[in-house]
Design a protein around this motif. Structure first.
Motif, short mmCIF file in Angstrom:
data_model
loop_
_atom_site.label_atom_id
_atom_site.label_comp_id
_atom_site.label_asym_id
_atom_site.label_seq_id
_atom_site.Cartn_x
_atom_site.Cartn_y
_atom_site.Cartn_z
N CYS B 4 0.83 -1.22 0.00
CA CYS B 4 0.00 0.00 0.00
C CYS B 4 0.86 1.27 0.00
O CYS B 4 0.58 2.23 -0.72
N HIS B 30 -3.11 -4.56 -7.51
CA HIS B 30 -3.23 -4.21 -6.10
C HIS B 30 -4.61 -3.59 -5.82
O HIS B 30 -5.27 -3.94 -4.84
N CYS B 37 -6.74 1.25 -0.77
CA CYS B 37 -6.00 1.94 -1.83
C CYS B 37 -6.94 2.44 -2.93
O CYS B 37 -6.68 3.48 -3.53
ZN LIG Z 1 -3.38 -1.21 -0.62
#
Ligand SMILES: [Zn+2]
Lengths: 206, 81
Positions: B4, B30, B37
């Motif tokens: 992250c 991701h 995120c």
């Molecule tokens: Zn993340």
């Protein structure tokens, strides 16, 4: 997009400036001074920046005769301001204070744990568009307040790149920073704005 | 693996399309798995749009008039030449 139209209007304005048309100068001063001021503030305090912008306009009267439209009027004016600031700083031997070593804002960096995952994730999701958010006058005021609190270099980069819509290479030219340092300035400034909006959306406080 | 914090470090480059294809791909992977995120990128995008929509602070009218005055003087001086 009406860029052809804008180009025409700009060309008309330039011709009028070259002819020494006072009304054209008044128009141009109002259109371009805020950007010029933002550039000057990258280098110096508010009062000196205002002086620089005034002096630059006077030099424009002669310089505009040799104007070549390769870069556009705005970029050309911003470059004049930047060069004048740099010369002045050189004679004053003042250094511009910049720190490009950290990509993350310290406040944001602290929100991750040792394994680089979020420890304090974003507290909410901004689900309105920027235009809708800006209809809130209090948020707009808060944005002004935080913008003026940004380090000069971040603020100028943000102003030129986002608000004045310059291309990256123009901004690098104007501010005399490398492309990678410009990326750091922009990212740091956006993080500050993100943190500000988050607090505002959550608490209603600036 | 992209964590992250790594993503946060290059988030603006991602938003502006400044990353290499492989990095873009790693970020997209991701984002599929990490809602925090996703929120962060979404919020940073809105913050970026805010700056574009929010016009810069205009210099005050007093400064503009001082500039008008100096230009008028300079133009007048030039006409005399
Ligand atoms: Zn993340």
């Amino acid at each position: 997009m009406n860029t052809a139209l804008q180009k025409d209007a700009e060309h008309t304005l330039i011709v009028a400036l070259q002819q020494g048309d006072a009304a054209a100068y008044e128009k141009a001063v109002r259109e371009y001074s805020s950007g010029m001021l933002a550039v000057a503030r990258f280098y110096m305090d508010a009062a000196s920046a205002e002086d620089i912008v005034q002096d630059c306009w006077v030099t424009v009267i002669d310089a505009i005769e040799k104007f070549e439209s390769r870069s556009g009027l705005k970029t050309w004016l911003h470059r004049i301001v930047a060069n004048r600031c740099k010369n002045k700083l050189r004679s004053n031997k003042r250094e511009v204070n910049t720190d490009f070593s950290e990509t993350l804002d310290p406040e944001l960096a602290n929100r991750f744990n040792a394994s680089r995952r979020w420890q304090q994730p974003p507290r909410l999701r901004f689900d309105e568009s920027a235009d809708v958010l800006l209809e809130n006058g209090a948020l707009s005021d808060c944005l002004d307040k935080h913008l003026s609190a940004l380090p000069e270099n971040q603020r100028s980069a943000l102003m030129l790149y986002e608000a004045h819509q310059h291309k990256s290479e123009d901004v690098c030219n104007i501010l005399d920073v490398s492309a990678s340092n410009l990326r750091v300035l922009l990212h740091r400034a956006r993080q500050r704005i993100f943190l500000m909006v988050e607090t505002f959306q959550e608490s209603g406080e600036c | 693996m992209l964590m992250c914090k790594d993503l946060a470090e290059i988030a603006s480059d991602y938003i502006d399309g400044e990353l290499a294809t492989s990095q873009n791909l790693a970020i997209r992977m991701h984002l599929m798995m990490c809602r925090h995120c996703r929120s962060f990128i979404g919020n940073l995008r809105v913050s970026t749009d805010l700056m574009q929509a929010h016009s810069s602070v205009a210099p005050d009218e007093a400064l503009m008039r001082r500039i008008d005055q100096r230009i008028a003087e300079a133009l007048a001086a030039r006409k005399k030449d």
